[in-house]
Design an enzyme around this catalytic site. Structure first.
Site, short mmCIF file in Angstrom:
data_model
loop_
_atom_site.label_atom_id
_atom_site.label_comp_id
_atom_site.label_asym_id
_atom_site.label_seq_id
_atom_site.Cartn_x
_atom_site.Cartn_y
_atom_site.Cartn_z
N ARG A 54 0.77 -1.13 -0.42
CA ARG A 54 -0.21 -0.14 -0.20
C ARG A 54 1.03 1.52 -0.36
O ARG A 54 0.11 2.38 1.02
CB ARG A 54 -0.66 0.33 1.70
N SER A 74 -10.76 0.59 2.53
CA SER A 74 -10.22 0.32 4.44
C SER A 74 -9.95 1.17 5.00
O SER A 74 -9.26 2.10 4.34
CB SER A 74 -9.08 -1.24 4.10
N GLU A 93 -4.97 2.86 6.28
CA GLU A 93 -4.33 3.74 4.82
C GLU A 93 -4.88 4.42 4.48
O GLU A 93 -4.57 4.83 3.03
CB GLU A 93 -4.64 1.69 4.43
#
EC number: 1.3.1.98
Length: 300
Positions: free
Chosen positions: A174, A225, A295
């Site tokens: 990520r 998320s 995130e």
């Protein structure tokens, strides 16, 4: 700002909106106004707009389709550059794909898999743009953008543009170099896919889309998320084990369907979401000794 707005309007570079609520441009439907929001209709017009923004010394930042993004209730000062309909070109040559940063990742995945091109099956159901996916190194089902990106055309903070190779993008979980050492935005990318059996590729894509639809709360406005997985553990599992499913602050609520999602259950503010994020961090640290990291990108 008025002089800049007038100049941009005269240049006819695309949409130019004043005091535009960013709640209209984020998937969680939260965010105060931008002083000025522009949506260039070509890369050339984007370049022209950036030269004018730089000339006036005005702060700017870019957004895509607004997923994985939480904008403060106060909004964003300066100019917001939206990479949208004008930067959604697509060229397919054999197994090489050149695609604009504003292109919908879901739409791209559907089109290419139907053509028998493999490599994007993991992205079935991931909202957002190609540019945002490169920036975040979006992924699922054991794969991510780093597996398919050959190079990306980047707009940097100083308004310059440059192609960066996959290696230069320094992908990890990520993460890309665009978030840290070389802040920038992906305005187009070249992807390397593989020709395969169309029926098998479409079947995998559909399975991934069905899984996402069954396990994630896309019936509510949300930003995707919220937390990175503290591997080898999973954020959603930790939040669920802490008994936080359904916990809410104001209009922000931890999804009862997937604990790593915070949904806008109605009238949620960015402040509600941020308070809920901090509560989750505190609870998980106290119960499991694990530090949780977001995130989503938070602009406050």
């Amino acid at each position: 700002m008025e002089v800049l707005e007038k100049e941009l309007l005269q240049m006819n570079i695309g949409k130019v909106l004043k005091h535009e609520p960013l709640s209209n441009h984020t998937t969680i439907k939260i965010g105060g106004p931008a002083d000025l929001l522009i949506e260039p209709d070509t890369i050339e017009h984007l370049q022209q707009a950036m030269s004018v923004i730089k000339k006036h010394g005005v702060k700017w930042r870019a957004i895509g389709r607004g997923s994985n993004l939480l904008v403060s209730d106060a909004g964003i000062r300066g100019v917001v550059v939206k990479l949208g309909n004008g930067l959604d070109h697509l060229e397919v040559e054999n197994e090489a794909v050149r695609v604009g940063g504003g292109y919908s990742l879901i739409k791209l995945t559907t089109i290419l898999t139907k053509q028998g091109l493999s490599g994007l099956e993991f992205a079935g159901g991931i909202p957002g743009s190609v540019g945002g996916a490169v920036y975040m190194n979006a992924g699922a089902h054991g794969a991510d953008m780093s597996h398919i990106v050959r190079k990306a055309h980047i707009l940097f903070e100083d308004g310059t543009m440059e192609w960066l190779t996959k290696e230069e993008l320094d992908f990890s979980y990520r993460h890309s170099i665009l978030q840290t050492e070389r802040p920038g935005v992906c305005i187009e990318a070249i992807l390397d896919l593989k020709q395969g059996k169309r029926e098998e590729i479409v079947a995998v894509l559909q399975k991934n889309k069905d899984y996402r639809r069954e396990t994630q709360p896309w019936n509510y406005p949300c930003a995707g998320s919220i937390f990175r997985n503290p591997l080898p553990q999973y954020a959603g599992q930790l939040i669920q084990e802490a008994g936080l499913k359904g916990y809410s602050i104001g209009g922000a609520k931890i999804s009862e369907q997937h604990a790593n999602f915070i949904v806008n259950a109605g009238g949620a503010t960015a402040s509600d979401v941020l308070q809920l994020i901090e509560y989750v961090k505190k609870t998980i640290k106290e119960q499991f000794g694990v530090d949780m990291h977001t995130e989503i990108e938070i602009i406050d």
